[in-house]
Design a protein around this motif. Structure first.
Motif, PDB file in Angstrom:
ATOM      1  N   ALA A  33       0.901  -1.170  -0.025  1.00 52.97           N
ATOM      2  CA  ALA A  33      -0.201   0.015   0.033  1.00 52.97           C
ATOM      3  C   ALA A  33       0.937   1.345   0.007  1.00 52.97           C
ATOM      4  CB  ALA A  33      -0.968   0.193   1.249  1.00 52.97           C
ATOM      5  N   ILE A  34       0.743   2.262  -0.819  1.00 58.41           N
ATOM      6  CA  ILE A  34       1.341   3.407  -1.071  1.00 58.41           C
ATOM      7  C   ILE A  34       0.430   4.671  -0.948  1.00 58.41           C
ATOM      8  CG2 ILE A  34       3.009   4.548  -2.510  1.00 58.41           C
ATOM      9  CD1 ILE A  34       3.602   1.850  -3.881  1.00 58.41           C
ATOM     10  N   GLY A  35       1.100   5.723  -0.085  1.00 58.00           N
ATOM     11  CA  GLY A  35       0.336   6.691  -0.077  1.00 58.00           C
ATOM     12  C   GLY A  35       0.243   7.512  -1.445  1.00 58.00           C
ATOM     13  N   THR A  36      -0.958   8.476  -1.692  1.00 55.57           N
ATOM     14  CA  THR A  36      -0.957   9.148  -3.038  1.00 55.57           C
ATOM     15  C   THR A  36      -1.933  10.278  -2.606  1.00 55.57           C
ATOM     16  OG1 THR A  36      -3.055   7.965  -3.758  1.00 55.57           O
ATOM     17  CG2 THR A  36      -1.038   6.778  -4.456  1.00 55.57           C
ATOM     18  N   ASN A  37      -2.144  11.065  -3.649  1.00 58.27           N
ATOM     19  CA  ASN A  37      -3.096  12.187  -3.745  1.00 58.27           C
ATOM     20  C   ASN A  37      -4.503  11.631  -4.081  1.00 58.27           C
ATOM     21  OD1 ASN A  37      -1.130  14.105  -3.320  1.00 58.27           O
ATOM     22  ND2 ASN A  37      -1.116  14.864  -5.589  1.00 58.27           N
ATOM     23  N   GLU A  38      -5.305  12.296  -3.471  1.00 63.57           N
ATOM     24  CA  GLU A  38      -6.734  11.767  -4.024  1.00 63.57           C
ATOM     25  C   GLU A  38      -6.944  11.600  -5.226  1.00 63.57           C
ATOM     26  OE1 GLU A  38     -10.143  10.466  -2.019  1.00 63.57           O
ATOM     27  OE2 GLU A  38      -9.235  12.077  -0.957  1.00 63.57           O
ATOM     28  N   LEU A 294       3.460  -4.322   2.840  1.00 63.16           N
ATOM     29  CA  LEU A 294       4.148  -3.185   3.315  1.00 63.16           C
ATOM     30  C   LEU A 294       3.361  -2.174   3.207  1.00 63.16           C
ATOM     31  CD1 LEU A 294       6.894  -2.139   4.254  1.00 63.16           C
ATOM     32  CD2 LEU A 294       7.423  -1.765   1.777  1.00 63.16           C
ATOM     33  N   MET A 295       3.285  -1.007   3.979  1.00 66.26           N
ATOM     34  CA  MET A 295       2.577   0.154   3.985  1.00 66.26           C
ATOM     35  C   MET A 295       3.617   1.367   3.957  1.00 66.26           C
ATOM     36  SD  MET A 295      -0.618   0.104   6.768  1.00 66.26           S
ATOM     37  CE  MET A 295      -1.353   1.477   6.149  1.00 66.26           C
ATOM     38  N   GLU A 296       3.645   2.141   2.842  1.00 65.82           N
ATOM     39  CA  GLU A 296       4.669   3.347   2.476  1.00 65.82           C
ATOM     40  C   GLU A 296       3.958   4.625   2.442  1.00 65.82           C
ATOM     41  OE1 GLU A 296       6.994   2.217  -0.597  1.00 65.82           O
ATOM     42  OE2 GLU A 296       8.232   0.662   0.292  1.00 65.82           O
ATOM     43  N   ASN A 297       4.510   5.441   2.932  1.00 62.29           N
ATOM     44  CA  ASN A 297       3.670   6.790   2.837  1.00 62.29           C
ATOM     45  C   ASN A 297       3.848   7.584   1.409  1.00 62.29           C
ATOM     46  OD1 ASN A 297       6.195   8.205   2.588  1.00 62.29           O
ATOM     47  ND2 ASN A 297       6.374   8.513   4.745  1.00 62.29           N
ATOM     48  N   GLY A 298       4.405   7.290   0.459  1.00 61.48           N
ATOM     49  CA  GLY A 298       4.861   7.677  -0.797  1.00 61.48           C
ATOM     50  C   GLY A 298       4.804   9.203  -0.754  1.00 61.48           C
ATOM     51  N   GLU A 299       5.783   9.590   0.335  1.00 61.89           N
ATOM     52  CA  GLU A 299       5.804  11.122   0.336  1.00 61.89           C
ATOM     53  C   GLU A 299       4.556  11.845   0.572  1.00 61.89           C
ATOM     54  OE1 GLU A 299       8.255  12.593  -2.926  1.00 61.89           O
ATOM     55  OE2 GLU A 299       9.738  11.311  -2.385  1.00 61.89           O
ATOM     56  N   GLN A 300       3.521  11.161   1.146  1.00 62.55           N
ATOM     57  CA  GLN A 300       2.229  11.961   1.552  1.00 62.55           C
ATOM     58  C   GLN A 300       2.387  12.047   3.164  1.00 62.55           C
ATOM     59  OE1 GLN A 300      -0.817  12.703  -0.146  1.00 62.55           O
ATOM     60  NE2 GLN A 300       0.620  12.340  -1.594  1.00 62.55           N
ATOM     61  N   PRO A 301       1.659  13.101   3.456  1.00 62.47           N
ATOM     62  CA  PRO A 301       1.730  13.426   5.131  1.00 62.47           C
ATOM     63  C   PRO A 301       0.807  12.386   5.628  1.00 62.47           C
ATOM     64  CG  PRO A 301       0.375  14.936   3.844  1.00 62.47           C
ATOM     65  CD  PRO A 301       0.739  14.349   2.868  1.00 62.47           C
ATOM     66  N   ILE A 302       1.386  11.124   5.849  1.00 66.79           N
ATOM     67  CA  ILE A 302       0.559   9.986   6.595  1.00 66.79           C
ATOM     68  C   ILE A 302       1.589   9.823   7.875  1.00 66.79           C
ATOM     69  CG2 ILE A 302      -0.078   7.640   6.651  1.00 66.79           C
ATOM     70  CD1 ILE A 302      -0.273   7.940   3.532  1.00 66.79           C
ATOM     71  N   GLN A 303       1.174   9.859   8.734  1.00 63.42           N
ATOM     72  CA  GLN A 303       2.060   9.355  10.117  1.00 63.42           C
ATOM     73  C   GLN A 303       1.734   7.899  10.428  1.00 63.42           C
ATOM     74  OE1 GLN A 303       1.272  11.132  14.122  1.00 63.42           O
ATOM     75  NE2 GLN A 303       3.426  10.508  14.702  1.00 63.42           N
ATOM     76  N   PHE A 304       2.644   6.988  10.468  1.00 69.37           N
ATOM     77  CA  PHE A 304       2.666   5.644  10.896  1.00 69.37           C
ATOM     78  C   PHE A 304       2.768   5.500  12.412  1.00 69.37           C
ATOM     79  CE2 PHE A 304       3.807   5.257   6.346  1.00 69.37           C
ATOM     80  CZ  PHE A 304       2.904   4.505   5.892  1.00 69.37           C
ATOM     81  N   LEU A 305       1.833   4.638  12.852  1.00 62.69           N
ATOM     82  CA  LEU A 305       1.754   4.207  14.527  1.00 62.69           C
ATOM     83  C   LEU A 305       1.725   2.952  14.548  1.00 62.69           C
ATOM     84  CD1 LEU A 305      -0.325   7.193  15.810  1.00 62.69           C
ATOM     85  CD2 LEU A 305       1.776   7.149  15.762  1.00 62.69           C
ATOM     86  N   GLU A 306       2.743   2.340  15.342  1.00 58.60           N
ATOM     87  CA  GLU A 306       2.805   0.967  15.765  1.00 58.60           C
ATOM     88  C   GLU A 306       2.432   0.527  17.224  1.00 58.60           C
ATOM     89  OE1 GLU A 306       5.554  -3.037  14.829  1.00 58.60           O
ATOM     90  OE2 GLU A 306       6.493  -0.908  14.228  1.00 58.60           O
TER      91      GLU A 306
END
Length: 456
Positions: A33-38, A294-306
């Motif tokens: 999963a990769i962060g993207t724009n809407e 794997l979850m990556e932010n793709g340079e998006q403003p996503i905060q990952f919390l474990e």
């Protein structure tokens, strides 16, 4: 048995080939999963995590504004005191408005309001620089705002008045603004108050007894420029007026507030997450993974919390301070409501995806807005988070709005104070209520918060 050299090579080939195939098989990429724009796309087999809006939802292009300016003057006798001094801030402001309006790409028309609304030419308008223009015995202010259905092309209506209609019903003015302008997409209304020298009689609404008042600019009587039209037209007009104001007439002793249901925000704010001061049992890695997914932010403003499996079951919280990115001069929302979208990775081998989760209580976000700072607190309860990967977005939407507190100093509080305006607070309150009623349908997004959460 004796083996020929070729047979030796053939036997050696098989284990090498087997090892190569195993390496190739192990190197095949698993979906992630990769962060993207809407609305953004990712490679086939991967999953998009939409965060930032694809394009600025509230972006405007004022350079294309070609609204015709309808410059309308209150011609009632209560305005005489502003024009007795031919060099008052009031008269100078009229001349400034005239210069800017004449240069407007959409052209300019002039009108006068007293017992009704009448079109006038520029020669008649220029008479407003002296006292002879103000002969009206009444002020039907609501009539200054014609129905948009009768307008030919885009219009920006600018009404100069002391905001003292004869019937005292400033709510009727606000209602006309609501029905004909605020309810329309992209439209706004504004009030620009200016203190000016004044020497004459003040005529309160509802035929209350008049009284004499004289004041200098510092403690003078306010007059108002009411603006209605597209937000872009109002913002551009105000910017041009300020740029052309070489005498600094409007730099001080004046105040401008724009009321708009859908142009309050210049652009939404996003998380600028910090890994400092994390609660016990919580970490903030650069990515998340579970069973090779794997979850990556793709340079998006996503905060990952474990969240550690032995994490304290009490509610945990994270606090942020974001910059509130408002359009200039717009009234600030007083209530923000979070709208959540919670999805969980379904772990199906044949069709992995993030599916909507019925568990909407994973996080609880509260916020407060002061000036240009947005304080946000995100609370979550690890006890309610089942093992797995989650993607959560929370949109903080504006639900109500009110006039800045500075305007309270301009209301006379029912006293005979010529340096202030009777009924101003009622007018501004009505504008706030009407704008709020429209915002409940349009709900502009002030901030979007994006989280990836992993429970081990």
């Amino acid at each position: 048995m004796n083996l020929l050299p070729r047979q030796y090579r053939s036997i050696a080939y098989y284990p090498v080939m087997l090892a190569f195939l195993l390496i190739i098989s192990g190197c095949q990429q698993s979906p992630k999963a990769i962060g993207t724009n809407e609305g953004g796309k990712v490679a086939d087999g991967n999953i998009a995590l939409p965060c930032k809006f694809g394009e600025d939802k509230t972006a405007t292009n004022s350079s294309t504004n070609k609204s015709k300016i309808i410059l309308t003057l209150d011609g009632s006798a209560s305005m005489v005191g502003y024009a007795k001094d031919g060099n008052s801030r009031y008269v100078q402001t009229l001349k400034l408005l005239d210069r800017v309006s004449l240069a407007a790409p959409g052209g300019v028309e002039y009108a006068r309001i007293d017992s009704g609304r009448n079109s006038i030419d520029r020669t008649e308008f220029q008479k407003s620089f002296g006292t002879g223009f103000y002969t009206g015995q009444s002020s039907k202010l609501a009539d200054a705002f014609p129905d948009l259905k009768t307008a030919k092309g885009e219009q920006l209506i600018a009404v100069v008045t002391d905001l003292q209609p004869d019937d005292g019903d400033v709510n009727a003015v606000s209602k006309r603004m609501l029905e004909d302008y605020l309810k329309k997409d992209g439209y706004a209304v504004a009030i620009w108050g200016v203190r000016s020298e004044f020497d004459g009689k003040v005529y309160p609404p509802n035929n209350a007894p008049s009284y004499d008042f004289a004041g200098k600019a510092s403690n003078g009587r306010p007059f108002y420029i009411l603006l209605v039209g597209r937000y872009e037209a109002i913002a551009e007009f105000a910017k041009t007026i300020r740029s052309a104001d070489e005498s600094s007439l409007l730099k001080d002793r004046s105040h401008l507030t724009i009321f708009t249901a859908d142009r309050t925000i210049a652009s939404p704010s996003y998380l600028t997450a910090s890994q400092d001061n994390l609660p016990k049992g919580i970490s903030a890695p650069d990515s998340l993974s579970q069973d090779r997914f794997l979850m990556e932010n793709g340079e998006q403003p996503i905060q990952f919390l474990e969240v550690d499996e032995n994490s304290n079951p009490d509610k945990q919280s994270l606090k942020y301070t974001l910059k509130y990115q408002a359009n200039p001069d717009t009234a600030i929302p007083t209530q923000l409501e979070p709208k959540y979208k919670v999805r969980k990775y379904n772990e199906e081998k044949d069709k992995p995806a993030f599916a909507d989760s019925s568990n909407k209580s994973l996080v609880d976000i509260s916020s407060s807005l002061v000036d240009d700072k947005l304080a946000v607190e995100m609370k979550f309860n690890p006890e309610k988070i089942d093992r797995g990967l989650y993607y959560i977005t929370a949109d903080l939407t504006a639900r109500s709005i009110q006039a800045p507190a500075v305007w309270k100093e301009w209301d006379d509080g029912g006293k005979k104070d010529g340096s202030k305006t009777q009924g101003l607070n009622d007018f501004l309150s009505s504008l706030s209520i009407n704008t709020t009623s429209v915002m409940k349908e349009k709900s502009p997004v002030v901030a979007r918060l994006c989280y990836g959460i992993q429970r081990n």
